[in-house]
Design an enzyme around this catalytic site. Structure first.
Site, mmCIF file in Angstrom:
data_model
loop_
_atom_site.group_PDB
_atom_site.id
_atom_site.type_symbol
_atom_site.label_atom_id
_atom_site.label_comp_id
_atom_site.label_asym_id
_atom_site.label_seq_id
_atom_site.Cartn_x
_atom_site.Cartn_y
_atom_site.Cartn_z
ATOM 1 N N GLY A 45 0.821 -1.209 0.000
ATOM 2 C CA GLY A 45 0.000 0.000 0.000
ATOM 3 C C GLY A 45 0.846 1.246 0.000
ATOM 4 O O GLY A 45 2.083 1.185 0.052
ATOM 5 N N GLU A 61 0.264 0.957 -6.318
ATOM 6 C CA GLU A 61 1.059 0.423 -5.220
ATOM 7 C C GLU A 61 1.249 -1.083 -5.355
ATOM 8 O O GLU A 61 2.315 -1.619 -5.050
ATOM 9 C CB GLU A 61 0.402 0.755 -3.880
ATOM 10 C CG GLU A 61 0.514 2.214 -3.484
ATOM 11 C CD GLU A 61 1.944 2.614 -3.149
ATOM 12 O OE1 GLU A 61 2.762 1.729 -2.824
ATOM 13 O OE2 GLU A 61 2.251 3.822 -3.226
ATOM 14 N N GLU A 65 5.093 -2.374 -5.558
ATOM 15 C CA GLU A 65 5.651 -3.110 -4.433
ATOM 16 C C GLU A 65 5.746 -4.613 -4.675
ATOM 17 O O GLU A 65 6.487 -5.297 -3.968
ATOM 18 C CB GLU A 65 4.825 -2.846 -3.167
ATOM 19 C CG GLU A 65 4.904 -1.401 -2.693
ATOM 20 C CD GLU A 65 4.412 -1.235 -1.267
ATOM 21 O OE1 GLU A 65 4.010 -2.231 -0.648
ATOM 22 O OE2 GLU A 65 4.451 -0.096 -0.772
ATOM 23 N N PRO A 82 -7.266 7.741 15.118
ATOM 24 C CA PRO A 82 -6.176 8.709 15.297
ATOM 25 C C PRO A 82 -4.873 8.004 15.665
ATOM 26 O O PRO A 82 -4.876 6.996 16.380
ATOM 27 C CB PRO A 82 -6.676 9.584 16.455
ATOM 28 C CG PRO A 82 -8.164 9.436 16.438
ATOM 29 C CD PRO A 82 -8.420 8.025 15.986
ATOM 30 N N ASP A 83 -3.770 8.510 15.121
ATOM 31 C CA ASP A 83 -2.434 7.989 15.431
ATOM 32 C C ASP A 83 -2.221 6.542 14.981
ATOM 33 O O ASP A 83 -1.357 5.847 15.514
ATOM 34 C CB ASP A 83 -2.144 8.106 16.932
ATOM 35 C CG ASP A 83 -2.209 9.552 17.407
ATOM 36 O OD1 ASP A 83 -1.723 10.438 16.684
ATOM 37 O OD2 ASP A 83 -2.768 9.789 18.488
ATOM 38 N N GLU A 114 11.160 -7.030 0.313
ATOM 39 C CA GLU A 114 10.771 -8.376 -0.071
ATOM 40 C C GLU A 114 9.263 -8.438 -0.173
ATOM 41 O O GLU A 114 8.544 -7.774 0.556
ATOM 42 C CB GLU A 114 11.265 -9.382 0.974
ATOM 43 C CG GLU A 114 10.935 -10.827 0.654
ATOM 44 C CD GLU A 114 11.343 -11.780 1.760
ATOM 45 O OE1 GLU A 114 11.356 -12.995 1.505
ATOM 46 O OE2 GLU A 114 11.634 -11.310 2.872
#
Length: 230
Positions: A45, A61, A65, A82-83, A114
């Site tokens: 992602g 993505e 990746e 949040p966070d 990887e």
């Protein structure tokens, strides 16, 4: 009127890619090359770029990746605690699910050290809140097997009823009654259709080959038994 307290958020896309390999349900994971969580396993992602839709971000993505592209994806949820991301207190992610048969070994791109398939029962210590996202995605896949024909997406273009049954057993983590399963699958309108050919894999009695039918919804739904690990 008092001014409203608006927050500026950053948006990411995360992908849960599931396949069946060697009779086990596997998820595609990458090893993070950058902080935070450098060296930890994570879902593929990344951040939304200017001019992109979130679906385009997910596709980009995935290709960057893992080298996989062209997989159909379905949005499964938005995660906005949040966070949840140490880089910014307000990073919101849209999670996507893709299901495909026996996908090849992925090749890690620039954003990952990887990329590999890992059996679901060996997954642990995922970065961010990816453990929760993965659990939600797997439950979504298991539920979809009850009410839709998505199980055929785990199969090659032509498959036997035994191969389709293995998908249910692997994804649901159950043992399925063989005669009952065969009857339900072949009686369900539009679920599967015979190809007119037979498979001789395994050296046993030739088995009829089927392909996915045109239906998307199962009538009646498949009943999900209690999991073996419960």
């Amino acid at each position: 009127m008092a001014p409203r307290d608006h927050e500026i958020v950053r948006l990411t896309a995360d992908l849960v890619i599931l396949t069946v390999r060697s009779g086990r349900l596997c998820v595609l994971l990458v090893e993070r090359a950058n902080e935070p969580f450098r060296g930890r396993p994570a879902l593929p992602g990344g951040f939304l770029r200017a001019g992109e839709t979130i679906e385009e971000t997910a596709a980009r993505e995935l290709a960057e990746e893992t080298s996989l592209d062209g997989l159909p994806v379905e949005q499964i949820g938005v995660y906005s605690a949040p966070d949840r991301d140490p880089r910014d207190p307000r990073v919101v992610t849209c999670a996507f699910l893709a299901i495909a048969p026996d996908l090849p070994v992925p090749v890690a791109g620039t954003d990952a050290r990887e990329a590999r398939w890992l059996p679901l029962d060996e997954v642990g210590g995922l970065a961010f809140d990816h453990g929760r996202i993965l659990a939600d995605a797997v439950e979504r896949a298991r539920t979809k097997l009850q009410y839709t024909t998505v199980a055929t997406a785990f199969c090659p273009p032509e498959f036997t009823i035994s191969e389709l049954r293995e998908v249910y057993e692997v994804v649901w983590d159950v043992e399925v009654d063989r005669p009952n399963f065969h009857r339900k699958v072949t009686d369900a309108e539009g679920f599967v259709e015979p190809t007119g050919a037979k498979s001789t894999k395994g050296g046993g009695r030739p088995a009829v080959l089927y392909r996915a039918g045109g239906a998307r919804v199962l009538h009646p739904p498949m009943v999900r038994p209690r999991a073996k690990s419960s």
